[in-house]
Write a protein that holds these residues in place. Sequence first.
Motif, short mmCIF file in Angstrom:
data_model
loop_
_atom_site.label_atom_id
_atom_site.label_comp_id
_atom_site.label_asym_id
_atom_site.label_seq_id
_atom_site.Cartn_x
_atom_site.Cartn_y
_atom_site.Cartn_z
N MET A 1 96.45 66.24 65.73
CA MET A 1 96.60 64.84 65.32
C MET A 1 97.18 64.56 64.31
O MET A 1 98.34 63.76 64.13
CB MET A 1 95.29 64.20 65.59
N LEU A 3 99.55 66.30 63.04
CA LEU A 3 101.17 66.80 63.08
C LEU A 3 101.76 65.58 63.65
O LEU A 3 102.77 65.55 63.25
CB LEU A 3 101.03 68.28 63.74
N VAL A 4 101.08 65.09 64.87
CA VAL A 4 101.84 64.27 65.48
C VAL A 4 102.00 63.07 64.65
O VAL A 4 102.99 62.30 64.41
CB VAL A 4 100.75 63.67 66.77
N LEU A 5 100.81 62.44 63.71
CA LEU A 5 100.87 61.24 62.79
C LEU A 5 102.30 61.62 61.72
O LEU A 5 102.99 60.77 61.32
CB LEU A 5 99.69 60.98 62.37
N ARG A 7 104.81 63.88 62.18
CA ARG A 7 106.02 63.82 62.77
C ARG A 7 106.47 62.00 63.11
O ARG A 7 107.60 61.76 62.86
CB ARG A 7 106.04 64.62 64.06
N LEU A 8 105.68 61.25 63.38
CA LEU A 8 105.91 59.97 63.63
C LEU A 8 106.23 59.22 62.39
O LEU A 8 107.20 58.41 62.39
CB LEU A 8 104.66 59.35 64.22
N GLN A 10 107.58 60.69 59.87
CA GLN A 10 109.04 61.29 59.42
C GLN A 10 110.05 60.64 60.16
O GLN A 10 111.11 60.29 59.79
CB GLN A 10 109.14 62.70 59.80
#
Length: 88
Positions: A1, A3-5, A7-8, A10
């Motif tokens: 989770m 990592l997804v945040l 990446r979002l 970024q």
Amino acid sequence: MILVLARLLQGLSVYGEFAASTTFPVESAGPRRRGLFSSVPYVSTTTGRLVASGLATPPVDTLSDGQMNGRGWRVPFVLGAVLSLVGF
């Protein structure tokens, strides 16, 4: 989770900067060169995507699923790190 945040965040940051990186060359260019200068950010981002796809394809095609999940996914990141040093 996390990592997804990350990446979002970024992705949002990159596209927030993209507007300024497109506007600045147009304002800096002479009247007869504005079209050329405004295309540079678009061409460079597309070129970056193509290079990234080209670097990711050989490991995906040549390594097994186990090898790719184990360490193979790191190969494009290492190559990207080397390229970033060259760019720096």
